[in-house]
Design a protein around this motif. Structure first.
Motif, PDB file in Angstrom:
ATOM      1  N   ASP A 249       0.830  -1.208   0.000  1.00 46.98           N
ATOM      2  CA  ASP A 249       0.000   0.000   0.000  1.00 46.98           C
ATOM      3  C   ASP A 249       0.866   1.259   0.000  1.00 46.98           C
ATOM      4  OD1 ASP A 249      -2.312  -1.413  -0.105  1.00 46.98           O
ATOM      5  OD2 ASP A 249      -2.925  -1.064   1.965  1.00 46.98           O
ATOM      6  N   GLU A 250       0.322   2.344  -0.528  1.00 42.56           N
ATOM      7  CA  GLU A 250       1.092   3.583  -0.685  1.00 42.56           C
ATOM      8  C   GLU A 250       1.605   4.142   0.634  1.00 42.56           C
ATOM      9  OE1 GLU A 250      -1.103   6.432  -2.905  1.00 42.56           O
ATOM     10  OE2 GLU A 250      -1.093   5.256  -4.758  1.00 42.56           O
ATOM     11  N   ILE A 251       0.903   3.900   1.721  1.00 40.94           N
ATOM     12  CA  ILE A 251       1.344   4.463   3.011  1.00 40.94           C
ATOM     13  C   ILE A 251       2.665   3.848   3.472  1.00 40.94           C
ATOM     14  CG2 ILE A 251      -1.016   4.972   3.740  1.00 40.94           C
ATOM     15  CD1 ILE A 251      -0.774   2.584   5.674  1.00 40.94           C
ATOM     16  N   PHE A 252       2.993   2.669   2.915  1.00 43.03           N
ATOM     17  CA  PHE A 252       4.234   2.008   3.317  1.00 43.03           C
ATOM     18  C   PHE A 252       5.333   2.344   2.313  1.00 43.03           C
ATOM     19  CE2 PHE A 252       0.835  -1.017   4.790  1.00 43.03           C
ATOM     20  CZ  PHE A 252       0.829  -0.523   6.087  1.00 43.03           C
ATOM     21  N   ALA A 253       5.895   3.516   2.515  1.00 44.45           N
ATOM     22  CA  ALA A 253       6.976   3.986   1.642  1.00 44.45           C
ATOM     23  C   ALA A 253       8.171   4.357   2.507  1.00 44.45           C
ATOM     24  CB  ALA A 253       6.511   5.195   0.829  1.00 44.45           C
ATOM     25  N   GLY A 254       9.341   4.367   1.910  1.00 50.46           N
ATOM     26  CA  GLY A 254      10.553   4.687   2.653  1.00 50.46           C
ATOM     27  C   GLY A 254      10.828   3.651   3.718  1.00 50.46           C
ATOM     28  N   GLU A 255      11.018   4.102   4.955  1.00 49.67           N
ATOM     29  CA  GLU A 255      11.358   3.192   6.046  1.00 49.67           C
ATOM     30  C   GLU A 255      10.124   2.605   6.724  1.00 49.67           C
ATOM     31  OE1 GLU A 255      14.012   4.965   8.788  1.00 49.67           O
ATOM     32  OE2 GLU A 255      15.598   5.312   7.320  1.00 49.67           O
ATOM     33  N   LEU A 256       8.931   3.149   6.436  1.00 56.03           N
ATOM     34  CA  LEU A 256       7.715   2.627   7.043  1.00 56.03           C
ATOM     35  C   LEU A 256       7.223   1.417   6.256  1.00 56.03           C
ATOM     36  CD1 LEU A 256       5.543   2.936   9.238  1.00 56.03           C
ATOM     37  CD2 LEU A 256       4.218   4.292   7.595  1.00 56.03           C
ATOM     38  N   SER A 257       7.150   0.295   6.933  1.00 59.15           N
ATOM     39  CA  SER A 257       6.632  -0.933   6.319  1.00 59.15           C
ATOM     40  C   SER A 257       5.410  -1.382   7.104  1.00 59.15           C
ATOM     41  CB  SER A 257       7.693  -2.036   6.350  1.00 59.15           C
ATOM     42  OG  SER A 257       7.985  -2.393   7.694  1.00 59.15           O
ATOM     43  N   LEU A 258       4.721  -2.378   6.585  1.00 56.10           N
ATOM     44  CA  LEU A 258       3.572  -2.938   7.300  1.00 56.10           C
ATOM     45  C   LEU A 258       3.998  -3.429   8.681  1.00 56.10           C
ATOM     46  CD1 LEU A 258       0.636  -3.949   7.466  1.00 56.10           C
ATOM     47  CD2 LEU A 258       1.350  -6.001   6.197  1.00 56.10           C
ATOM     48  N   GLY A 259       5.150  -4.088   8.748  1.00 51.77           N
ATOM     49  CA  GLY A 259       5.645  -4.591  10.023  1.00 51.77           C
ATOM     50  C   GLY A 259       5.937  -3.488  11.016  1.00 51.77           C
ATOM     51  N   HIS A 260       6.599  -2.411  10.558  1.00 54.64           N
ATOM     52  CA  HIS A 260       6.899  -1.285  11.447  1.00 54.64           C
ATOM     53  C   HIS A 260       5.614  -0.607  11.920  1.00 54.64           C
ATOM     54  CE1 HIS A 260      11.062  -1.110   9.416  1.00 54.64           C
ATOM     55  NE2 HIS A 260      11.203  -1.601  10.632  1.00 54.64           N
ATOM     56  N   TRP A 261       4.662  -0.472  11.019  1.00 53.63           N
ATOM     57  CA  TRP A 261       3.376   0.162  11.335  1.00 53.63           C
ATOM     58  C   TRP A 261       2.642  -0.626  12.427  1.00 53.63           C
ATOM     59  CZ3 TRP A 261      -1.852  -1.149   9.353  1.00 53.63           C
ATOM     60  CH2 TRP A 261      -2.786  -0.132   9.552  1.00 53.63           C
ATOM     61  N   VAL A 262       2.602  -1.940  12.278  1.00 52.69           N
ATOM     62  CA  VAL A 262       1.943  -2.791  13.267  1.00 52.69           C
ATOM     63  C   VAL A 262       2.711  -2.762  14.586  1.00 52.69           C
ATOM     64  CG1 VAL A 262       1.399  -5.190  13.861  1.00 52.69           C
ATOM     65  CG2 VAL A 262       0.810  -4.296  11.598  1.00 52.69           C
ATOM     66  N   ASN A 263       4.021  -2.840  14.523  1.00 53.83           N
ATOM     67  CA  ASN A 263       4.833  -2.850  15.745  1.00 53.83           C
ATOM     68  C   ASN A 263       4.662  -1.555  16.533  1.00 53.83           C
ATOM     69  OD1 ASN A 263       6.828  -4.139  17.461  1.00 53.83           O
ATOM     70  ND2 ASN A 263       8.270  -2.592  16.728  1.00 53.83           N
ATOM     71  N   ASN A 264       4.599  -0.421  15.836  1.00 57.92           N
ATOM     72  CA  ASN A 264       4.374   0.861  16.509  1.00 57.92           C
ATOM     73  C   ASN A 264       3.030   0.879  17.223  1.00 57.92           C
ATOM     74  OD1 ASN A 264       6.834   1.832  15.593  1.00 57.92           O
ATOM     75  ND2 ASN A 264       5.956   2.864  13.795  1.00 57.92           N
ATOM     76  N   ALA A 265       2.008   0.314  16.572  1.00 59.54           N
ATOM     77  CA  ALA A 265       0.673   0.282  17.173  1.00 59.54           C
ATOM     78  C   ALA A 265       0.646  -0.616  18.416  1.00 59.54           C
ATOM     79  CB  ALA A 265      -0.347  -0.205  16.151  1.00 59.54           C
ATOM     80  N   LEU A 266       1.419  -1.686  18.396  1.00 60.16           N
ATOM     81  CA  LEU A 266       1.459  -2.584  19.547  1.00 60.16           C
ATOM     82  C   LEU A 266       2.044  -1.890  20.779  1.00 60.16           C
ATOM     83  CD1 LEU A 266       2.628  -5.882  17.796  1.00 60.16           C
ATOM     84  CD2 LEU A 266       0.476  -5.567  19.031  1.00 60.16           C
TER      85      LEU A 266
END
Length: 331
Positions: A249-266
């Motif tokens: 998805d477009e929101i996952f660009a640069g250093e932000l990945s699906l994994g980083h996004w989920v980990n931050n939310a946790l």
């Protein structure tokens, strides 16, 4: 004297036969029960491979819905020999599906091959793919549905990694390769780029790349595949299934990945990344849902560690998901 020698040989052969291992259900190849299906019958079954029967197009061919002469509905996966890679992919998938059997793996009914046409005839999955169900407005999967599907997929992978005589690496795990039958039971499909590990191997090199977004770091960088690379892909798919966000998805660009996004939310509030369709404003069991989602997504993080050796294995994944389901059913 000659008669005695002949009699001795006859008895010896009978003894050898009696000592042979009888075939078990796991040893017997499904090929023995195959019916022969001709190209002409496949043409008739699919109305000449018409567009209205087209179920999907993949990297190595197209899949059509068909109805055989005995009224059996099937999926016909056609692979045209346009390259050496396509030919090899077809042969790999055909040989693997002949050998492996598990309730959560797609079943092969037969195959059809001539000099310029190759097709696998597979069982038909009326509810399509997990990807279709996740992103279609015509299908809703609640938490338990999604959890059951991911346990099905994990069980199939556990069998491939540990339950077969040689470890099998799927290499292309993604929601589009998870198909759902009439009871919404998941079946893992598409073994075109799968690999077999040797007796002493824990990892092997390949030049065949899988789908971007789902590949483990060592797979994408160096072409190294192992059971742990499948675990990584499974972890990404587990995140996608409960967040309804693709790793591309477009929101996952640069250093932000699906994994980083989920980990931050946790670290903050896991419900910020959970699929909105799984929540409601008057949800009385929000705390139980939050606990369930936290357990699932933390497990996904254990699957997607950057270092392959730090990832858990599929036996552990199955065990933990079953416990999460039991806790969910108890609430």
């Amino acid at each position: 004297m000659i008669i005695i020698v002949i009699a001795f040989i006859f008895v010896l052969r009978r003894c050898k036969k009696s000592r042979r291992k009888l075939p078990t259900d796991a040893d017997m190849s499904p090929q023995g029960t195959w019916r022969r299906i001709s190209y002409l019958e496949l043409q008739r079954a699919t109305d000449g491979f018409s567009q209205r029967n087209l179920l999907g197009i993949g990297s190595f061919g197209a899949v059509y819905k068909g109805r055989l002469s005995d009224e059996t509905t099937v999926a016909v996966k056609v692979s045209y020999q346009q390259s050496e890679g396509e030919l090899k992919s077809f042969d790999i998938e055909c040989e693997l599906l002949r050998s492996i059997r598990h309730r959560n793996l797609i079943k092969i009914i037969s195959s059809c091959s001539n000099h310029d046409f190759k097709a696998l005839i597979l069982e038909y999955m009326p509810n399509g793919s997990l990807e279709k169900c996740l992103y279609s407005g015509n299908c809703f999967l609640d938490i338990l549905h999604r959890l059951n599907i991911m346990i099905d997929v994990a069980s199939a992978l556990e069998y491939l990694h540990f339950g077969y005589s040689i470890p099998i690496i799927h290499c292309d795990l993604k929601p589009n390769n998870v198909l759902l039958d009439e009871s919404m039971i998941a079946h893992l499909s598409d073994f075109g780029i799968s690999k077999l590990l040797g007796d002493e191997e824990s990892m092997m090199q390949t030049e065949t790349l899988a789908t971007i977004g789902y590949m483990a770091p060592e797979y994408g960088r160096e072409g190294k595949v192992s059971r742990k690379s499948d675990v990584y892909s499974y972890g990404i798919m587990l995140m996608e299934t409960f967040t309804r966000k693709k790793p591309t998805d477009e929101i996952f660009a640069g250093e932000l990945s699906l994994g980083h996004w989920v980990n931050n939310a946790l670290q903050r509030s896991v419900m910020d990344v959970v699929d909105r369709n799984l929540l409601s404003s008057d949800d009385r069991s929000i705390s139980a849902k939050e606990e369930c989602m936290s357990s699932i997504l933390n497990l996904a993080m254990d699957c997607t560690m950057d270092v392959a050796e730090k990832r858990i294995d599929m036996k552990t994944v199955v065990s933990k998901l079953v416990k999460i389901r039991e806790a969910k059913l108890a609430n």
